[in-house]
Design an enzyme around this catalytic site. Structure first.
Site, PDB file in Angstrom:
ATOM      1  CG  ASN A  48      -0.389  -0.168   2.530  1.00 29.41           C
ATOM      2  OD1 ASN A  48       0.630  -0.832   2.670  1.00 29.41           O
ATOM      3  ND2 ASN A  48      -1.005   0.413   3.540  1.00 29.41           N
ATOM      4  CD  GLU A  50      -1.447   4.807   4.726  1.00 32.69           C
ATOM      5  OE1 GLU A  50      -0.950   5.678   5.473  1.00 32.69           O
ATOM      6  OE2 GLU A  50      -2.150   3.869   5.145  1.00 32.69           O
ATOM      7  CD  GLU A  61      -5.486  -5.841  -1.199  1.00 31.45           C
ATOM      8  OE1 GLU A  61      -4.851  -4.761  -1.063  1.00 31.45           O
ATOM      9  OE2 GLU A  61      -6.326  -6.225  -0.385  1.00 31.45           O
ATOM     10  CB  CYS A  94     -10.752  -2.895   0.774  1.00 36.93           C
ATOM     11  SG  CYS A  94     -10.166  -2.112  -0.729  1.00 36.93           S
ATOM     12  CB  CYS A  97      -8.688  -4.493  -3.531  1.00 40.08           C
ATOM     13  SG  CYS A  97      -7.551  -3.143  -3.159  1.00 40.08           S
TER      14      CYS A  97
END
Ligand code: THU
Length: 139
Positions: A48, A50, A61, A94, A97
């Protein structure tokens, strides 16, 4: 699709775990890693990333998927996806994704992630049933 050997899934989880070390997550401090296994045995990972505007954050993902398309083209033959995090928390992919995965993985691709009671492993169709499919008119 032939079944994926448990050792191969274990290796994929390890690759995802290693990818968590590269996460850029100064805001949530939740370091996520994803690893895609291709039908030729190769692996592409993502973490990830951010952003201070929060909403521009991109999940592990999706970063793995977009990286694979960028490097290998738009028809990836993905047979398995592992998702994990550095906190050892339950972490299914999530919804955003899952939607993006649906564009690039087949229903029988195996998804493995930490659940509440340990690793959960299931076909993609099980975590994202009734996928939206738009068939454009050709005339
Ligand atoms: N995150 C992922 O990378 N994948 C998911 O499926 C869920 C959430 C990231 C986004 C954000 O950087 C952090 O986890 C906390 O939500």
């Amino acid at each position: 699709m032939s079944a994926i050997h448990p050792d191969e899934l274990e290796q994929l989880r390890r690759a995802a775990q290693e990818a968590t070390a590269r996460a850029y997550a100064p805001y949530s401090r939740f370091h996520v890693g994803a690893a895609l296994l291709f039908d030729d045995g190769s692996v592409v990972t993502g973490c990830n990333v951010e952003n201070i505007s929060y909403g521009l954050t991109s999940c592990a993902e999706r970063n793995a998927l977009f990286r694979s398309v960028s490097e290998r083209g738009p028809r990836p033959k993905i047979v398995a996806i592992a998702v994990t995090n550095a906190a050892g928390a339950a972490c299914p992919p999530c919804g955003a994704c899952r939607q993006v995965m649906s564009e690039f993985v087949t229903e029988d691709a195996v998804v493995t992630f930490p659940g509440e009671g340990g690793w959960e492993t299931m076909p993609f169709a099980q975590i994202f049933p009734r996928t939206f499919r738009f068939v454009p008119e050709t005339r």
